[in-house]
Design a protein around this motif. Structure first.
Motif, PDB file in Angstrom:
ATOM      1  N   GLY A  86      47.230  68.921 -53.409  1.00 38.37           N
ATOM      2  CA  GLY A  86      47.147  70.192 -54.125  1.00 38.37           C
ATOM      3  C   GLY A  86      48.298  70.511 -55.040  1.00 38.37           C
ATOM      4  N   PRO A  90      49.225  75.720 -54.604  1.00 42.98           N
ATOM      5  CA  PRO A  90      48.938  76.214 -53.256  1.00 42.98           C
ATOM      6  C   PRO A  90      50.180  76.332 -52.393  1.00 42.98           C
ATOM      7  CG  PRO A  90      48.189  73.951 -53.497  1.00 42.98           C
ATOM      8  CD  PRO A  90      48.559  74.433 -54.873  1.00 42.98           C
ATOM      9  N   ARG A 118      48.014  74.539 -45.290  1.00 40.59           N
ATOM     10  CA  ARG A 118      48.263  73.154 -45.691  1.00 40.59           C
ATOM     11  C   ARG A 118      47.353  72.219 -44.909  1.00 40.59           C
ATOM     12  NH1 ARG A 118      53.641  69.867 -47.184  1.00 40.59           N
ATOM     13  NH2 ARG A 118      54.032  71.821 -48.277  1.00 40.59           N
ATOM     14  N   ARG A 121      43.831  72.121 -46.467  1.00 40.32           N
ATOM     15  CA  ARG A 121      43.633  71.341 -47.690  1.00 40.32           C
ATOM     16  C   ARG A 121      43.993  69.866 -47.519  1.00 40.32           C
ATOM     17  NH1 ARG A 121      48.835  71.537 -50.348  1.00 40.32           N
ATOM     18  NH2 ARG A 121      50.090  73.297 -49.586  1.00 40.32           N
ATOM     19  N   THR A 122      44.670  69.524 -46.411  1.00 38.96           N
ATOM     20  CA  THR A 122      45.091  68.131 -46.196  1.00 38.96           C
ATOM     21  C   THR A 122      44.114  67.361 -45.323  1.00 38.96           C
ATOM     22  OG1 THR A 122      47.414  68.797 -46.409  1.00 38.96           O
ATOM     23  CG2 THR A 122      46.978  66.677 -45.352  1.00 38.96           C
ATOM     24  N   THR A 125      41.044  65.352 -46.833  1.00 37.18           N
ATOM     25  CA  THR A 125      41.460  64.136 -47.529  1.00 37.18           C
ATOM     26  C   THR A 125      41.866  63.055 -46.536  1.00 37.18           C
ATOM     27  OG1 THR A 125      42.201  65.383 -49.460  1.00 37.18           O
ATOM     28  CG2 THR A 125      43.124  63.190 -49.173  1.00 37.18           C
ATOM     29  N   ASN A 444      43.733  80.258 -53.131  1.00 38.21           N
ATOM     30  CA  ASN A 444      43.642  78.804 -52.983  1.00 38.21           C
ATOM     31  C   ASN A 444      42.209  78.310 -52.873  1.00 38.21           C
ATOM     32  OD1 ASN A 444      46.387  78.700 -53.100  1.00 38.21           O
ATOM     33  ND2 ASN A 444      46.726  78.268 -50.934  1.00 38.21           N
ATOM     34  N   ASP A 446      40.232  76.946 -54.910  1.00 35.53           N
ATOM     35  CA  ASP A 446      39.952  75.631 -55.508  1.00 35.53           C
ATOM     36  C   ASP A 446      40.310  74.480 -54.582  1.00 35.53           C
ATOM     37  OD1 ASP A 446      39.128  76.931 -57.776  1.00 35.53           O
ATOM     38  OD2 ASP A 446      40.978  76.580 -58.915  1.00 35.53           O
ATOM     39  N   TYR A 447      41.191  74.730 -53.611  1.00 34.08           N
ATOM     40  CA  TYR A 447      41.642  73.671 -52.722  1.00 34.08           C
ATOM     41  C   TYR A 447      40.944  73.711 -51.356  1.00 34.08           C
ATOM     42  CZ  TYR A 447      45.219  74.037 -56.285  1.00 34.08           C
ATOM     43  OH  TYR A 447      45.860  74.127 -57.482  1.00 34.08           O
ATOM     44  N   LEU A 448      40.069  74.703 -51.183  1.00 33.87           N
ATOM     45  CA  LEU A 448      39.417  74.902 -49.894  1.00 33.87           C
ATOM     46  C   LEU A 448      37.909  75.060 -50.085  1.00 33.87           C
ATOM     47  CD1 LEU A 448      41.948  77.579 -48.557  1.00 33.87           C
ATOM     48  CD2 LEU A 448      41.966  75.120 -48.052  1.00 33.87           C
ATOM     49  N   SER A 452      35.443  78.457 -49.294  1.00 32.56           N
ATOM     50  CA  SER A 452      35.372  79.367 -50.444  1.00 32.56           C
ATOM     51  C   SER A 452      33.925  79.772 -50.721  1.00 32.56           C
ATOM     52  CB  SER A 452      35.965  78.686 -51.679  1.00 32.56           C
ATOM     53  OG  SER A 452      35.286  77.482 -51.969  1.00 32.56           O
TER      54      SER A 452
END
Length: 452
Positions: A86, A90, A118, A121-122, A125, A444, A446-448, A452
């Motif tokens: 991210g 973020p 964190r 969003r981690t 991946t 955040n 866009d990262y979740l 969302s």
């Protein structure tokens, strides 16, 4: 020839350290080092740095670089991972939004709202990485350095079939600190440490068979000493709970409800730590790490193309204290080593309910492990002193809910994780915690994608 994949090789200084460690072992020099990152500029710097070391020492090592994760993983014998998902935005949100609610995190990468978000969003991946490993290198262990360590490893153990070992340098780093504090040679210090990542306890600390805790208490009781000033939070935690803890005072202050509940409290501890005589300057602090705005500025100002100068780079093969290369060397050569790794509490050799029997079986624990040619063998620790286990459980409670939120897209679990956080619950009402989560979800989004 051993193939070692480095995922997140654009973390230039860390990759340089791990590469140098690997190349420091003659038995590992005939390896293929497959460097992978999505940032081409950073990746090229890491590739060039690695090739310089190989050429300088005329080694038979093969260096590869790719932005294709699957290509790096294909046929790998070991996978080392140190990624950040991210970028700056973020990370900045996860510090600044909680700060507006009085949740003054020092780093925000392990627990608290910052650590939980964190993880959100981690973990997706990391699960994708492990799925690729299941297909392309199913027998390779994942030597995992990414924070939040406990939540990431917990999720991978639950969701995938890959063998994952969480690697942190806080145990050996703290042992170095303690040797300095009591003025004994680090090389001759013996210790037995267990707990959870960033909150493990020195259960035994000896030098030539002599218990060093009496010496350490003398340092603790001398509040005018430089050692006490350097480590106020850890010494105060020891004073009240009986044992010294891993990770720094900067980190520890945000995992507990005692040290960061107001600016006045932080200022008081800062004074006790002889920190920042000039208020216009900043530096490392036993409480604050550094003022949040300056920490963010430092973090975001690093230009990946200027991270180091190849001409001026240290070209030695001096080995660091990191464990990853030692794990590979022991598995390849059979040399027996003991090191603290992050593994499931319900390990293969667990007795009486877990490696640490008074912590939840499903938790990730940091315990001594024996590593040799037959594998990684976690040691059963038994019960921690009850007060130490109690403090660990306050953090495990957050980790468990954070893992649920990340793996299942469960917003209720996310909110419970933040409300259970010791620091957040010390300064926020339940309604304020919900508002904090609302703001972070919006900022955040866009990262979740799952939330969302």
């Amino acid at each position: 020839m051993v193939k070692i994949a480095f995922i997140g090789a654009g973390s230039i200084s860390f990759t340089r350290r791990l590469v140098r460690d690997i190349l420091s072992f003659p038995e590992l020099q005939n390896s293929t080092l497959a460097l992978m990152d999505i940032d081409e500029d950073r990746l090229e710097k890491s590739r060039a740095m690695t090739q310089v070391l190989v050429d300088e020492h005329d080694l038979p090592t093969t260096v590869e670089a790719t932005t294709d994760r699957r290509a790096a993983l294909e046929g790998a014998d070991y996978v080392m991972c140190a990624i950040h998902v991210g970028g700056e935005e973020p990370f900045r949100n996860e510090i600044e939004i909680p700060q507006a609610y009085g949740v003054n995190q020092s780093v925000g990468d392990t627990l608290g709202p910052g650590g939980v978000f964190r993880a959100l969003r981690t973990i997706p991946t990391m699960v994708d990485l492990a799925r690729d490993m299941e297909e392309l290198c199913p027998d390779a262990p994942l030597l995992q350095h990414t924070n939040p360590m406990a939540m990431v490893c917990w999720a991978l153990e639950e969701a995938t079939e890959i063998d994952v070992y969480g690697i942190c340098h806080s145990v050996q780093g703290t042992a170095h600190d303690l040797a300095e504090y009591v003025d004994v040679p680090f090389e001759d210090v013996e210790y037995w440490v267990a707990g959870i990542n960033h909150m493990s306890w020195f259960l035994e600390l000896e030098y030539e068979g002599r218990d060093l805790y009496p010496d350490l208490r003398e340092v603790m009781n001398d509040r005018e000493s430089e050692a006490y000033a350097d480590d106020v939070v850890r010494f105060e935690t020891m004073r009240h709970f009986g044992h010294f803890i891993t990770e720094s005072s900067q980190h520890l202050s945000e995992y507990l409800p005692y040290f960061r509940t107001s600016e006045e409290q932080i200022d008081e501890l800062t004074e006790r730590s002889n920190y920042r005589e000039d208020p216009d300057e900043f530096e490392y602090s036993p409480v604050c790490w550094m003022p949040t705005g300056e920490y963010l500025k430092q973090w975001s100002s690093i230009d990946p193309t200027d991270a180091f100068d190849l001409e001026e780079m240290d070209r030695s093969l001096d080995r660091s204290a990191e464990y990853a290369s030692r794990i590979v060397h022991s598995l390849e050569t059979g040399e027996v080593r003991r090191m603290n790794l992050n593994v499931p509490n319900a390990g293969p050799d667990a007795e009486g309910g877990g490696l640490i029997s008074n912590l939840p079986e499903e938790a990730l624990v940091e315990v001594p492990c024996l590593v040799d040619g037959t594998g990684v063998h976690p040691c059963s620790v038994g019960k921690l002193p009850s007060q130490l286990a109690a403090l660990n459980r306050t953090n495990i409670n957050v980790q468990e809910q954070g893992v649920r939120a990340a793996l299942e897209g469960d917003e209720d679990a996310l909110r419970r994780a933040v409300k259970l956080d010791p620091l957040t619950s010390a300064v926020c009402t339940l309604e304020e915690a919900d508002e904090l989560v609302d703001e972070l979800l919006e900022a955040n989004a866009d990262y979740l994608p799952e939330l969302s």
